[in-house]
Scaffold this active site. Structure first.
Site, PDB file in Angstrom:
ATOM      1  N   LYS A 150       0.630  -1.178   0.014  1.00  0.00           N
ATOM      2  CA  LYS A 150       0.034   0.202   0.174  1.00  0.00           C
ATOM      3  C   LYS A 150       0.786   1.075  -0.036  1.00  0.00           C
ATOM      4  O   LYS A 150       2.061   1.302   0.271  1.00  0.00           O
ATOM      5  CB  LYS A 150      -0.913   0.084   1.172  1.00  0.00           C
ATOM      6  CG  LYS A 150      -0.173   0.158   2.363  1.00  0.00           C
ATOM      7  CD  LYS A 150      -1.013   0.488   3.770  1.00  0.00           C
ATOM      8  CE  LYS A 150      -1.435   1.906   3.953  1.00  0.00           C
ATOM      9  NZ  LYS A 150      -0.601   2.527   4.847  1.00  0.00           N
ATOM     10  N   ASP A 179      -2.307  -6.190   2.753  1.00  0.00           N
ATOM     11  CA  ASP A 179      -2.785  -5.351   3.777  1.00  0.00           C
ATOM     12  C   ASP A 179      -2.169  -6.192   5.179  1.00  0.00           C
ATOM     13  O   ASP A 179      -2.873  -7.087   5.429  1.00  0.00           O
ATOM     14  CB  ASP A 179      -4.297  -5.139   3.784  1.00  0.00           C
ATOM     15  CG  ASP A 179      -4.770  -4.062   5.041  1.00  0.00           C
ATOM     16  OD1 ASP A 179      -4.267  -4.353   6.171  1.00  0.00           O
ATOM     17  OD2 ASP A 179      -5.539  -3.424   4.659  1.00  0.00           O
ATOM     18  N   HIS A 180      -1.166  -5.468   5.789  1.00  0.00           N
ATOM     19  CA  HIS A 180      -0.253  -6.159   6.759  1.00  0.00           C
ATOM     20  C   HIS A 180      -1.575  -6.799   7.806  1.00  0.00           C
ATOM     21  O   HIS A 180      -1.201  -7.660   8.750  1.00  0.00           O
ATOM     22  CB  HIS A 180       0.795  -5.649   7.051  1.00  0.00           C
ATOM     23  CG  HIS A 180       0.805  -4.717   8.042  1.00  0.00           C
ATOM     24  ND1 HIS A 180       0.328  -3.524   7.592  1.00  0.00           N
ATOM     25  CD2 HIS A 180       0.887  -4.447   9.542  1.00  0.00           C
ATOM     26  CE1 HIS A 180       0.428  -2.508   8.621  1.00  0.00           C
ATOM     27  NE2 HIS A 180       0.874  -3.349   9.783  1.00  0.00           N
ATOM     28  N   LYS A 184      -2.210 -10.161  10.730  1.00  0.00           N
ATOM     29  CA  LYS A 184      -1.960 -10.248  12.348  1.00  0.00           C
ATOM     30  C   LYS A 184      -2.870 -11.460  12.843  1.00  0.00           C
ATOM     31  O   LYS A 184      -4.179 -11.734  12.147  1.00  0.00           O
ATOM     32  CB  LYS A 184      -2.525  -8.959  12.972  1.00  0.00           C
ATOM     33  CG  LYS A 184      -1.577  -7.784  12.616  1.00  0.00           C
ATOM     34  CD  LYS A 184      -2.139  -6.481  13.182  1.00  0.00           C
ATOM     35  CE  LYS A 184      -1.245  -5.319  12.634  1.00  0.00           C
ATOM     36  NZ  LYS A 184      -0.217  -5.041  13.488  1.00  0.00           N
ATOM     37  N   HIS A 242      -6.782  -0.888   6.347  1.00  0.00           N
ATOM     38  CA  HIS A 242      -6.611  -1.643   7.554  1.00  0.00           C
ATOM     39  C   HIS A 242      -7.929  -1.662   8.056  1.00  0.00           C
ATOM     40  O   HIS A 242      -8.382  -2.622   8.477  1.00  0.00           O
ATOM     41  CB  HIS A 242      -5.581  -1.126   8.507  1.00  0.00           C
ATOM     42  CG  HIS A 242      -4.321  -1.147   7.931  1.00  0.00           C
ATOM     43  ND1 HIS A 242      -3.845  -1.817   7.028  1.00  0.00           N
ATOM     44  CD2 HIS A 242      -3.360  -0.056   8.153  1.00  0.00           C
ATOM     45  CE1 HIS A 242      -2.625  -1.447   6.785  1.00  0.00           C
ATOM     46  NE2 HIS A 242      -2.144  -0.548   7.432  1.00  0.00           N
ATOM     47  N   LYS A 341      -2.564   9.305  15.503  1.00  0.00           N
ATOM     48  CA  LYS A 341      -1.380   9.377  16.017  1.00  0.00           C
ATOM     49  C   LYS A 341      -1.144   9.938  17.000  1.00  0.00           C
ATOM     50  O   LYS A 341      -1.708  10.776  17.369  1.00  0.00           O
ATOM     51  CB  LYS A 341      -0.440   9.662  14.646  1.00  0.00           C
ATOM     52  CG  LYS A 341      -0.480   8.741  13.441  1.00  0.00           C
ATOM     53  CD  LYS A 341       0.943   8.583  12.857  1.00  0.00           C
ATOM     54  CE  LYS A 341       1.025   7.730  11.589  1.00  0.00           C
ATOM     55  NZ  LYS A 341       1.123   6.167  11.694  1.00  0.00           N
TER      56      LYS A 341
END
Ligand code: BG6
Length: 492
Positions: A150, A179-180, A184, A242, A341
């Site tokens: 991405k 899409d990491h 998971k 995500h 963030k």
């Protein structure tokens, strides 16, 4: 608990962006771990590619250095590290020009029968020229595949351009859009929880669920990535991919089978059913924020503007959205999404809030009856908690209280979870696309995101400031409290 490690077939992995940040932090450490676990066969090679002039030995040093820096010391075995570094090869290649390609072709010529994976760990503008050169130099074999990192585009149109350019060269079943979050462990567990238990699925609908919260909060700022981030913002960086992927896994209908076609078809339906947010409702259902100076974990930190070295920016580092899915199962159940963030802590969790019981048989002396909650923690302490009401133990009549039935995966299984990239890289080699996004999913996600971005522009909705170390702007609390609900960390 023992886990099975099945060796994958011999492969050549060509990493474009081989000397970059992603390769150093994620890809090489993940591959090292898999090598350590015995999953990578002797013949496998990792071929780093970038513009930089570097020898094979120079790249092997880069590999060693990355592993030492990003793999915990106790997981480093010198013999394995040497074996791993000896898999490395390197070629300097010009992504947009002709230089270096025949060299690369020569290295690859030795491995025509192996699985060949091209990993594009580079900026998306290079996806098209890289694909063209790969074709021009006849590097595609029947066993070839390509991995796209991405962001895939910055809106629907640019995503389509990228997908078309890559699609001219590779077939859809050769394209792995990563899409990491899907790699998971707890995200995969969501599917196990829903579809390997009788318990939850009958309750998994608007009749029994009041609302769902998904929080992905980070305590870090934008760090060195300010240049990219300022053109992106939290909505594109975290929600388009995500968070929407998490929504699809929670909301999808049971697929026929756990295979890529069935799972991805069901996920796509969810994305298509997301209720449109545009200038008519954007101000009621979205909140944008941008961090100011503050303190995170008792350390002072500077503002976003100072981080990126600019006096002004309209980019959001926080976003909260009340999303809805317009279908039979979910109508009327809000999905409150929130990410940002420089928030109070790093936590990613999904909280499924069940409805209150329909009638209480207990009188007021029993105390308040709280609704059940299922909390799925993705990080840092991965696990699942089911909150239920019980009788307070001991004498004193019937007093009720809510307790957590808590399962921490680390405690239960006594092993640290593998990094998402370990699983996903091995899936690329095995050719299993279940945990990767289809082209249609990417397009559908943008179709929901684009009108939000457009509406922010037309309504002039600017990010509200929030102090670093908080939970975002106060408008985010108001967003959920207007509906008579509270964010998980504020609730009892
Ligand atoms: C990336 C985003 O995709 O995910 C980053 O670009 C973000 O901005 C990261 O920090 C979060 O990933 P994780 O695995 O640390 O939750």
């Amino acid at each position: 608990m023992s886990s099975r490690t099945i060796q994958v077939a011999p492969f050549d992995l060509v990493v474009f962006g081989g000397t970059g940040d992603l390769a150093a932090r994620k890809l090489l450490p993940a591959l090292y771990h898999r090598d350590h676990a015995g999953q990578i066969p002797d013949e496998a090679r990792i071929i780093g590619v970038s513009r930089r002039a570097l020898t094979r030995e120079g790249y092997a040093d880069f590999v060693r250095k990355s592993v030492r820096e990003f793999v915990p010391g106790n997981a480093i075995d010198e013999a394995v590290l040497e074996r791993f570094a000896s898999r490395a090869d390197y070629r300097a290649v010009d992504a947009t020009g002709e230089a270096g390609w025949s060299d690369l072709a020569q290295v690859l010529a030795d491995g025509r029968d192996r699985t060949r994976a091209f990993y594009f760990a580079v900026s998306p503008e290079l996806f098209a020229p890289l694909s063209q050169h790969i074709q021009e130099f006849h590097l595609i074999t029947p066993q070839s595949r390509v991995v796209l990192e991405k962001p895939i585009g910055k809106d629907g149109d640019s995503a389509q351009e990228v997908n078309e350019a890559v699609g001219k060269v590779f077939a859809e079943n050769q394209i792995f859009r990563i899409d990491h979050y899907l790699g998971k462990e707890t995200v995969q567990n969501l599917m196990a929880l829903r579809f390997a238990n009788r318990l939850f699925e009958p309750l998994w609908n608007s009749g029994n669920i009041d609302h769902i919260q998904i929080t992905v909060s980070e305590d870090i700022g934008v760090g060195e990535r300010g240049g990219y981030y300022d053109t992106s913002g939290a909505l594109r960086d975290m929600v388009q991919n995500h968070m929407l992927q998490l929504v699809t896994l929670i909301a999808m209908e049971p697929p026929d089978a756990y295979d890529s076609e069935s799972v991805r078809d069901e996920k796509l339906k969810v994305l298509k059913a997301l209720k449109r947010i545009d200038e008519r409702n954007v101000e009621q259902v979205t909140v944008r924020g941008q961090y100011r100076a503050g303190s995170v974990a008792s350390k002072p930190v500077q503002s976003y503007l100072d981080d990126i070295g600019r006096e002004e920016s309209n980019t959001e580092t926080f976003v909260a959205i009340k999303a809805e899915i317009a279908n039979w199962r979910w109508a009327g159940v809000p999905f409150y999404l929130r990410t940002g963030k420089r928030l109070a802590e790093r936590v990613s969790e999904i909280v499924v809030n069940f409805r209150h019981i329909s009638h209480s048989i207990f009188d007021h002396t029993a105390g308040r009856i709280h609704h059940n909650r299922l909390v799925i923690r993705l990080q840092p302490d991965e696990g699942v908690t089911l909150e239920v009401m019980i009788k307070d133990p001991g004498p004193g009549g019937m007093r009720l209280r809510r307790i957590p039935l808590d399962m921490s995966f680390a405690e239960t299984f006594g092993v640290a979870n593998p990094d998402a990239y370990e699983r996903l890289l091995m899936d690329v080699i095995r050719g299993n696309q279940t945990l990767f996004m289809s082209r249609n999913e990417v397009a559908a996600a943008w179709r929901w995101i684009d009108p939000i971005i457009a509406a922010w522009a037309t309504t002039g909705q600017r990010p509200s400031p929030y102090s670093s170390g908080s939970w975002g702007p106060s408008a985010s609390i108001a967003l959920i409290e207007r509906d008579g609900r509270t964010w998980f960390e504020d609730s009892e």
